[in-house]
Write an enzyme that holds these catalytic residues in place. Structure first.
Site, PDB file in Angstrom:
ATOM      1  N   GLY A   6      11.785  -6.510  40.658  1.00  0.00           N
ATOM      2  CA  GLY A   6      12.600  -6.007  41.782  1.00  0.00           C
ATOM      3  C   GLY A   6      13.026  -7.156  42.679  1.00  0.00           C
ATOM      4  O   GLY A   6      13.222  -7.006  43.877  1.00  0.00           O
ATOM      5  N   GLY A   9      16.029  -6.903  45.136  1.00  0.00           N
ATOM      6  CA  GLY A   9      15.993  -5.804  46.103  1.00  0.00           C
ATOM      7  C   GLY A   9      15.806  -6.303  47.528  1.00  0.00           C
ATOM      8  O   GLY A   9      15.786  -7.510  47.793  1.00  0.00           O
ATOM      9  N   GLN A  10      15.658  -5.324  48.445  1.00  0.00           N
ATOM     10  CA  GLN A  10      15.604  -5.680  49.880  1.00  0.00           C
ATOM     11  C   GLN A  10      14.417  -6.587  50.187  1.00  0.00           C
ATOM     12  O   GLN A  10      14.563  -7.594  50.877  1.00  0.00           O
ATOM     13  CB  GLN A  10      15.480  -4.374  50.713  1.00  0.00           C
ATOM     14  N   TYR A 140       8.412  10.338  46.127  1.00  0.00           N
ATOM     15  CA  TYR A 140       8.097   8.934  46.417  1.00  0.00           C
ATOM     16  C   TYR A 140       6.673   8.817  46.970  1.00  0.00           C
ATOM     17  O   TYR A 140       5.873   8.012  46.501  1.00  0.00           O
ATOM     18  CB  TYR A 140       9.104   8.424  47.436  1.00  0.00           C
TER      19      TYR A 140
HETATM   20  C1  VAH Z   1      11.984   4.465  52.341  1.00  0.00           C
HETATM   21  N1  VAH Z   1      12.184   2.194  53.207  1.00  0.00           N
HETATM   22  O1  VAH Z   1      12.608   4.821  53.304  1.00  0.00           O
HETATM   23  C2  VAH Z   1      11.344   3.079  52.392  1.00  0.00           C
HETATM   24  C3  VAH Z   1       9.976   3.130  52.997  1.00  0.00           C
HETATM   25  C4  VAH Z   1       8.530   4.020  54.840  1.00  0.00           C
HETATM   26  C5  VAH Z   1       9.904   4.012  54.241  1.00  0.00           C
HETATM   27  O2  VAH Z   1       9.030   3.500  52.068  1.00  0.00           O
HETATM   28  O3  VAH Z   1      11.853   5.138  51.364  1.00  0.00           O
END
Ligand code: VAH
Length: 315
Positions: A6, A9-10, A140
């Site tokens: 990754g 990525g950011q 997530y």
């Molecule tokens: C998101 N930037 O928004 C990530 C992060 C706590 C937020 O995990 O999914």
């Protein structure tokens, strides 16, 4: 050598730059899905790699004699809601494979990012502690909670040295964020510079823990460089950064750009944000490995606007 997945990525781009600065480009292998081109990364090597392709990953580890992996490849919260099964596969399977490789003695150390998304509803929203019940309600968050438990399992059972941080929302200007719920706090700066106004997809009084990227990179390296015996957490360390609402961030931007205006049109990510804490207790990280911050909301706002004015002027 060090491998970063990754790496485009950011977090990946900035972590790669820092690791190159410290270890030299010849000791850093960046990897990502994109096709290579010369100004893609400062790393000495770039491997176009799908991290779910275990054979390919093992080949890269062998060929470059990788001993440390920063495994950042992942789908973020918004995107994960749209592709649950792929999100689970991408967010979990490669982590397991890296832990297996460490168990086999192929790797010495692994960093893997968790997130405040592991917390969910049913706990107080303020000052959330290191050891609270995790009750994530997003794809997530579920994948990050499971990942944490795998890290703890491989550490406790096989002595694998895998380290993790529950990142808050990360704010930076070098590489756009992709698909996160906290991305409003990145987009707002781009829109402020380009349009002088911003429509926020998170409602005005929704407080969330946030962190400027410079502090996130510093914390990551402080954890990775800490003596193993000082670490008491083998899931992932709480990291609280600074908490603010879209309204408070807009006020901060107005101090630098008085004509800036904001309005609010919450979308599906509002429900995700509502399931997350507003602030985090990170005293354990401070005690175990000296977590500290350099950027508050005004230093961050100034740095973001200054750098984006230059970056966006070139477009
Ligand atoms: C998101 N930037 O928004 C990530 C992060 C706590 C937020 O995990 O999914």
């Amino acid at each position: 050598k060090i491998l970063i997945t990754g790496a485009l990525g950011q977090i990946g781009t900035e972590l790669t730059n820092k690791l190159v600065e410290i270890h030299g480009a010849e000791n850093v292998v960046a990897s990502g899905l994109d096709r290579w081109d010369k100004n893609l990364t400062s790393a000495g090597f770039y491997e176009r790699m799908d991290v779910t392709n275990t054979q390919l990953v093992r080949q890269v580890i062998k060929d470059y004699e990788i001993t440390t992996v920063y495994h950042l490849a992942s789908l973020l919260s918004g995107t994960s809601e749209k592709q649950p099964l792929f999100a689970w596969k991408l967010n979990i399977e490669p982590l397991l494979q890296f832990c297996e490789m460490a168990k086999e003695g192929l790797l010495k150390k692994i960093f893997w990012p968790s997130s405040i998304a592991v917390f969910g509803t049913g706990i107080p929203k303020e000052n959330v502690g290191q050891e609270v019940v995790l009750n994530p309600t997003t794809v997530y968050g579920i994948s990050k909670m499971a990942g944490e438990k795998w890290c703890e399992y491989y550490h406790n059972k096989f002595g694998v040295d895998v380290r993790s941080i529950r990142y808050p929302g990360l704010i930076s200007w070098k590489t756009p964020a992709g698909g996160g719920t906290t991305d409003y706090a990145v987009e707002i700066f781009y829109e402020a510079v380009e349009q002088g106004k911003y429509t926020s997809f998170i409602s005005e009084n929704t407080g969330m823990p946030m962190l400027y990227m410079n502090d996130a990179i510093k914390a990551t390296l402080d954890l990775m460089n800490a003596p193993k015996e000082n670490l008491t957490v083998h899931t992932a360390y709480n990291l609280g950064g600074m908490s603010f609402t879209p309204k408070e961030l807009a006020e901060e931007i107005k101090k630098e750009m008085p004509d800036f205006t904001i309005d609010y049109q919450p979308d599906f990510r509002q429900q995700i944000a509502d399931s997350w804490p507003a602030s985090i207790d990170d005293s354990v990280a401070k005690k175990d490995w000296g977590l500290s911050y350099d950027y508050g909301i005004s230093e961050m706002t100034k740095d973001m606007l200054e750098n984006l004015k230059v970056k966006l002027a070139k477009n």
